[in-house]
Design an enzyme around this catalytic site. Structure first.
Site, mmCIF file in Angstrom:
data_model
loop_
_atom_site.group_PDB
_atom_site.id
_atom_site.type_symbol
_atom_site.label_atom_id
_atom_site.label_comp_id
_atom_site.label_asym_id
_atom_site.label_seq_id
_atom_site.Cartn_x
_atom_site.Cartn_y
_atom_site.Cartn_z
ATOM 1 C CB SER A 322 38.771 35.280 36.450
ATOM 2 O OG SER A 322 39.142 35.530 35.106
ATOM 3 C CB CYS A 323 43.844 34.424 37.984
ATOM 4 S SG CYS A 323 43.310 32.713 38.068
ATOM 5 C CG ASP A 324 41.350 32.745 31.596
ATOM 6 O OD1 ASP A 324 42.288 33.082 30.844
ATOM 7 O OD2 ASP A 324 40.548 31.848 31.304
ATOM 8 C CG ASN A 361 39.783 32.427 39.448
ATOM 9 O OD1 ASN A 361 40.221 33.456 38.943
ATOM 10 N ND2 ASN A 361 40.373 31.263 39.227
#
Length: 393
Positions: A322-324, A361
């Protein structure tokens, strides 16, 4: 007991047919865990806490073995109903019940309930008049990984007043229940709770309430990446001995969740990215904290990670897709050098993993496949037979 674990060869052959990430569940291992508990804790019937892993094949297997089920919502009752499980084999063990859950309980003939507050009595009396109820008491256990007694459980001194109020409202005061907390490492916590329950049973009799059932909850531990030094057989046998001593004529059951499936499922995931940050290699996997690794956040859990790369091992960081920025799974994990496309195996992934995964996402949820349905299972049986034949020569 030996935990289920795929070999490197099995991981690679499975991954040729099935896109990663995916989970592999062993029904043989689930059955072994069930039979182990029945053998070492025979006084307690099993109500599987399906919230841990509601894979339909696992539920059907356990139902066929004679297990009953701990349900927490209308959705869980519906799943079991569709599999042919009768409501008489369920206990609605969520201390706080919503209207939809109570309607489902009435529709599916669920007759056992737990509660820990006066506010639940009127709800149950109206929705399921005459139902069997057990009051859940708070118990102490500082050796549990997850504390369940801050949010749940009535103070012991209020338990019998709650049962009396339930009885006065037309419900059947059936018994007492408790849960020592998840991943409990102490037999003492169960033994102490059993003593408290015995006292309540005796005091209830003096009040004119004959209690017949005791629910000792779950909490039995499974190994994690940090290792576990608990003799499960001895633990269960000690609890069984106390039950025999304190409750010789009482119907007793337990609600295992993590124990039943935790050691029966593996995750196969792939390295999809590599980088170096702060002189340490980073490997990005196609499964992360918003997926099957959700237990890292929700369950304080560390899953055993197995890499198949060759060469010297060095401290490495593993992250999810994910982009977290919080999606980091392992830090300073000793791993060989890996490259994009390499497969990574994660064991003890059977409980509280995929069930709390999300589509954050837009990533797809990892499917669960049954190992016994795969050609790798037949190949493993053949290899085991060959080994036995050679050993017999």
């Amino acid at each position: 007991m030996k935990n289920f674990r795929l070999s490197e060869k099995e991981v690679k052959t499975l991954a040729k047919r099935i896109p990663t990430p995916f989970l592999v569940a062993s029904l043989d291992k689930v059955e072994e865990n069930y039979q182990f508990m029945r053998r070492h804790l025979p006084r307690a019937g099993v109500f599987y806490a399906m919230k841990a892993n509601p894979t339909p094949e696992i539920l059907s297997l356990l139902a066929g073995l004679g297990s009953h089920f701990d349900v927490a919502s209308a959705g869980e009752m519906e799943i079991l109903h569709e599999l042919g499980v009768d409501g008489s084999q369920m206990i609605y063990a969520n201390p706080v019940k919503d209207a939809r859950g109570l309607k489902a309980a009435a529709d599916y003939n669920v007759r056992r309930f737990t509660f820990d507050d006066p506010s639940e009595i009127d709800k149950m009396a109206k929705a399921v008049p005459g139902a069997d109820v057990l009051v859940r008491i708070a118990v102490r256990n500082n050796k549990a990984l997850v504390d369940l007694n801050t949010k749940f459980g009535a103070p012991v001194e209020e338990a019998l007043d709650l049962l009396k109020a339930a009885q006065d409202a037309g419900l059947h005061a059936m018994g007492i229940c408790f849960h020592v907390g998840s991943q409990s490492l102490s037999t003492a916590a169960y033994e102490e709770a059993l003593l408290v329950a015995r006292r309540l049973f005796d005091e209830a009799e003096e009040m004119g309430m004959h209690l017949t059932d005791l629910d000792i909850g779950g909490g039995f531990p499974v190994p994690d990446a940090k290792g576990l030094n608990v003799d499960l057989a001895a633990m269960m046998e000690a609890i069984n001995k106390q039950i025999d001593r304190l409750f010789p004529d009482t119907a007793v059951w337990t609600e295992p969740g993590r124990y039943m499936c935790g050691t029966a499922v593996n995750l196969v995931t792939s390295v999809i990215g590599t980088k170096t940050r702060g002189e340490q290699p980073w490997y990005i996997l196609d499964e992360g904290i918003y997926g099957c690794f959700s237990g890292i956040m929700y369950d304080h859990w560390t899953y055993p990670l197995h890499c198949f790369g060759k060469g010297n091992k060095k401290p490495s960081t593993f992250g999810g897709p994910s982009c977290d920025g919080i999606d980091v799974l392992y830090r300073d994990f000793m791993a060989p050098e890996l490259k994009i496309g390499d497969k990574v195996l994660v064991t003890e992934m059977g409980s509280y993993t995929s069930v709390s995964a999300t589509r954050f996402n837009g990533f797809y949820l990892a499917p669960t496949i049954i190992f016994e349905d795969q050609p790798e299972y037949a190949a493993r049986l053949t290899e085991d037979d060959d080994v036995k034949k050679k050993a017999a020569v």
